[in-house]
Design a protein around this motif. Structure first.
Motif: not given
Length: 952
Positions: A107-125
């Motif tokens: 997140s600290k590498a996001v340049p100024a003025g940029g809009t982000t959308l989080v995309d996370s992946s994991g696993g579950a039973k």
């Protein structure tokens, strides 16, 4: 110019009319040429349609975002990457320096003025209608415009609330759940409602569930940790939208922060290779993009296409030859009315042109129609959607021209032969006396000798199999050139045969122009099959000799290293219930730190490991750690490394077996019996509190073994890098050493549960070993798999079935393929022979030959062609396989010598046998010609049409 055009137009009209008059023969040749064109055009359409453009790839991976930022998991070190973000490497050389620890805050590498959308992946039973299913959980606000294109909605809508989820159609199909039903996870009391179904365009078979960011993975992980269970890792990336796009200079600057960037602007307009630091890094291998790789691929495609064209020409050529002979009166009339030889050749070649054009049109159109109609089926089988139905006219035109060229090539020899006949012979129907070429056999012999010499050189002197392949191909072409002469030699066998086979051989020898190409076509198909079958059988023999069984034959092992062994008792009982178990031995593993660690080498917080201490005197000098981190083997000369490679301390202990972390299991004497070890002294040693060891390197001078418990793994790793002893508590045990040669199946030692408990070692359920009184059936295995799936455990189950050939199906398929080609080619030659020899058959009937003679003659004609082709093909096919095996033997001997020079222990001399598949050869040599003869005899009518007196 005008005369040339008019003469060819007339030739084409005559050929078109002739093709229409003889529809059966024309359809046979047309189908022969059109079927490969259909397959090639359909393959081209499928390949091009499934080959996504850069824009389509970006839409499926980035949606409408400009870039995706992710952690390459290199400890936050600066990296170098390729423009497509598929390859990356640390910018600094860490060969003699410790890797940085920690992670990267993307997140600290996001340049100024940029809009982000989080995309996370994991696993579950997740709980399903059938039990539990390990599933990928993806937290992404899929309804956001930035994510448009990543997921394709099929039903309902994407999640809008924290208690809503959407699921892929593959998950719904596998789980038995539907949109509108609820969904829960094991060990997690929260309930979610399935509100939509979607698919991933590039991964249709992926079972995935989509939730809003923070709605599933974080609370699920907390619930597992509260229950003392290990939560699964979560990877997070950031989709980024920024004005002006994410340029290459921005990518390079972001790489310095240890962040990997997939940029849409960069991939659409990649920088030059000279501007990519990764490509300038020493040791970077970019072979896949090199001209050499493309040339190799084109050479392989060209070889396949060339062989296909040769096969078609060899089979279609006799059809044009028979057609020319059937039309010889018509061709004679052309000559009688002022036509010269070039006109005769033009008419026969026009026949090939007409058939080739018709085959090109029909094959291409059918290829387009079938591909379009089967697009959903193709997409499902490939597991991804087409980008678009990509029709490339130039490629299809090239494929169509291939059909035209094949038709013309097949008609060349019949055209030349027909043009050499005199007008009188054509009008009277006399064939005259035709002598075999004396030059062609000489050329064939020279080609066979030269090809064999080249193949021998490639296999004995050179390491390049291309030389072997070229020599084998030249030798095979030489055999093809020798085919007419060899057919004549076969004909001499007729003097000892009854009437029907003698007539069949005489007919084959008299009409070598028809017989030789058919025999050559069978030869080519059988030679390729024999070559592959010989190589496959030889590889099977090599694999059988080097096979290392994980367990005794019929034994079973099941291991589970997740959730602290929570599911182990249930899985143990499931195996006991469904398999014909004779003896069962439960096994545990040693746990240091938390009991629910997924692996003792996982590096998870609170998870330690153990090590079996190897005394310094028993450590192989080639493997001993050095204080400066250098390679210890470099301290020795080549001769010393060769000697040390034979030292018992440097011998490899890898004799096959199940992978067991640390090599030590907690079990009782029943485990020894299941492993086939009947040693009363070993059983007594276990009962007396000793460790049964299979590796004498672990024993100190007093004959004892030390087990070091390491709680601080990071400190242990730092000590190891410096060549120091890892910190930790060491527990010492008495030992019983198994005799040399005892198969351990991957184990280094066994300790009894009572001894482990007394020494303070914490045991965690790990699995069980079983012996069976008979091999479990397929039905029993399926029932067990279903129950383990219902339990929802990632159990590693192994049933030792001994060596199972992977090539048996391949050999069977090759035999069937060669048989079909042989029967087809022989059948074509037989059909042409019957059409060509109708006058001879009528003569036989006129002199009183029984009706069955026609049927038996047809069968023997087909069998003769098949037998000659199979015999010659079998002889020609062994050469390339032998050459390849000799080349592989030289390469493995070279590797073996390098291993000895490098001081590698436990390397055995190569075993590269050459095995001839006699079963396959027997099936080809006996069954195929016999089957071809019987089939031809069955489909042939006993009585022919009544002969009509020819007009004089």
């Amino acid at each position: 110019m005008t005369n040339w055009f008019h003469s060819w137009r007339a030739a084409v009209r005559i050929a078109r009319r002739d093709a229409w008059r003889f529809k059966g023969r024309s359809f046979l040749v047309l189908a022969m040429i059109a079927l490969p064109i259909l397959g090639v055009s359909a393959a081209d359409l499928t390949l091009r349609s499934s080959e996504l453009s850069t824009q389509e790839k970006l839409e499926r991976s980035l949606g409408a975002a400009d870039a995706r930022l992710s952690d390459p998991e290199l400890g936050g070190a600066a990296i170098l990457q390729s423009p497509d973000a598929e390859n990356y490497a640390p910018a600094k050389d860490y060969e003699n320096a410790p890797w940085p620890s920690g992670g990267t805050d993307v997140s600290k590498a996001v340049p100024a003025g940029g809009t982000t959308l989080v995309d996370s992946s994991g696993g579950a039973k997740l709980r399903t209608a059938h039990g539990l299913l390990q599933t990928e959980i993806r937290e992404l606000k899929a309804a956001d415009p930035m994510a448009r294109g990543i997921m394709t909605l099929q039903q309902g809508h994407f999640p809008k609330k924290s208690d809503e989820v959407a699921a892929t159609t593959a998950f719904l199909e596998a789980s038995g759940l539907k949109v509108g039903q609820t969904l829960t996870a094991r060990g997690f009391d929260r309930t979610y409602r399935i509100v939509g179904a979607y698919e991933l365009p590039s991964d249709l078979k992926n079972s995935q569930v989509n939730a809003l960011p923070g709605a599933f993975l974080a609370p699920y992980g907390k619930a597992l940790e509260a229950a003392g269970l290990q939560s699964q890792g979560v990877s997070t990336t950031y989709l980024l939208k920024i004005d002006g796009g994410f340029t290459w200079n921005m990518v390079v600057e972001t790489n310095k922060k240890g962040v990997l960037v997939a940029s849409a602007a960069v991939q659409l307009n990649p920088p030059a290779d000279a501007d990519v630091p990764l490509f300038q890094k020493e040791g970077w291998n970019n072979y896949e993009l090199s001209a050499g790789a493309q040339a190799a691929a084109l050479a392989a495609i060209g070889t396949v296409v060339g062989l296909a064209m040769l096969e078609i020409c060899l089979l279609a050529g006799p059809a044009f030859a028979v057609g020319a002979r059937r039309s010889r009166r018509q061709l004679g009339l052309v000559g009688a009315n002022g036509g010269d030889r070039r006109h005769i050749r033009a008419i026969v070649l026009a026949g090939g042109l007409v058939i080739g054009v018709a085959a090109a049109v029909i094959g291409t159109v059918l290829g387009i129609v079938l591909t379009f109609a089967l697009q959903p089926v193709l997409e499902d089988s490939m597991g991804k959607r087409f980008g678009s139905f990509d029709v490339r006219p130039l490629e299809l035109l090239g494929i169509a021209l291939l059909a035209v060229l094949t038709g013309l090539l097949a008609a060349i020899v019949p055209a030349i032969t027909a043009s050499r006949q005199t007008v009188l012979a054509s009008l009277t129907g006399r064939r005259g006396v035709r002598r075999s070429s004396r030059v062609l056999p000489v050329v064939g012999l020279v080609a066979v000798a030269t090809g064999a010499a080249i193949a021998l050189y490639g296999s004995v002197v050179s390491d390049q199999f291309v030389i072997v392949a070229a020599g084998s191909a030249l030798a095979e072409l030489g055999v093809v050139a020798l085919t007419p002469a060899l057919v004549g030699l076969f004909g001499r066998l007729g003097r000892w045969m009854p009437l029907s086979p003698r007539l069949a051989l005489r007919d084959a020898v008299r009409n070598r122009g028809r017989t030789a190409p058919a025999v050559a076509a069978v030869l080519a198909a059988v030679a390729g099959t024999v070559a592959v079958a010989t190589y496959a059988a030889s590889r099977d023999a090599q694999d059988r000799a080097t096979y290392r069984a994980e367990l005794p034959y019929g034994a079973v092992s099941v291991m589970i290293d997740e959730d602290g062994g929570r599911d182990v008792p249930a899985v143990r009982e499931a195996v006991q219930r469904h398999f014909p178990v004779d003896l069962r031995a439960d096994v545990d593993r040693i746990a240091v730190g938390k009991a629910n660690c997924s692996s003792m080498y996982s590096g998870e917080k609170g998870c330690g490991r153990y090590e079996i201490v190897v005394p310094k005197a028993n450590v192989c000098p080639l493997w001993a750690s050095t204080t400066d981190g250098s390679d210890p083997s470099e301290r020795f000369t080549k001769e010393q490394r060769r000697d040390l490679a034979k030292d018992w301390r440097c011998a490899s202990s890898n004799e096959g077996g199940a992978y067991i972390e640390g090599g030590l299991l907690i079990a009782d004497a029943k485990l020894l019996k299941i492993l086939g070890i009947n040693d009363s002294a070993a059983e007594k040693a276990l009962a007396d509190g000793k460790i049964v060891s299979f590796d004498k390197r672990q024993l100190d001078k007093a004959g004892k073994i030390g087990i070091k418990l390491i709680t601080d793994t990071e400190a242990a790793d730092r000590a190891s890098e410096k060549g120091l002893e890892a910190p930790g508590e060491t527990k010492t045990f008495g030992t019983y050493l198994m005799p040399d040669g005892t198969k351990s199946y991957g184990l280094s030692g066994v300790i009894s549960p009572a001894t482990a408990k007394e020494a303070g070692l914490r045991a965690v359920p790990y699995g069980a070993f079983y012996s069976t009184d008979q091999m479990p059936s397929s039905e029993q295995r399926q029932k067990l798999d279903a129950e383990i799936a219902r339990i929802g455990s990632a159990a590693n189950l192994h049933l030792e079935e001994g060596f199972v050939s992977k090539n048996s199906i391949v050999l069977l398929a090759l035999t069937v393929f060669a048989g079909l080609i042989t029967i087809g080619a022989a059948g074509i030659a037989t059909g042409l022979a019957q059409a060509d020899a109708e006058a001879d058959l009528k003569t036989l009937a006129a002199v009183g030959a029984p009706p069955r003679v026609r049927r038996t003659l047809s069968g023997f004609q087909c069998g003769v062609v098949a037998a000659m082709g199979v015999v010659l093909g079998s002889a020609a096919g062994v050469l390339p396989a032998v050459g390849l095996r000799l080349t592989e033997e030289r390469q493995e001997l070279k590797f073996y010598q390098q291993a000895l020079d490098g001081g590698w222990g436990g390397v055995n001399p190569p075993h590269v046998p050459i095995v001839v598949p006699w079963e396959t050869l027997a099936a080809l040599l006996v069954a195929v010609p016999l089957g071809a003869a019987l089939l031809a005899a069955l489909v042939t009518r006993s009585r022919g049409a009544l002969a009509r007196r020819a007009a004089t």
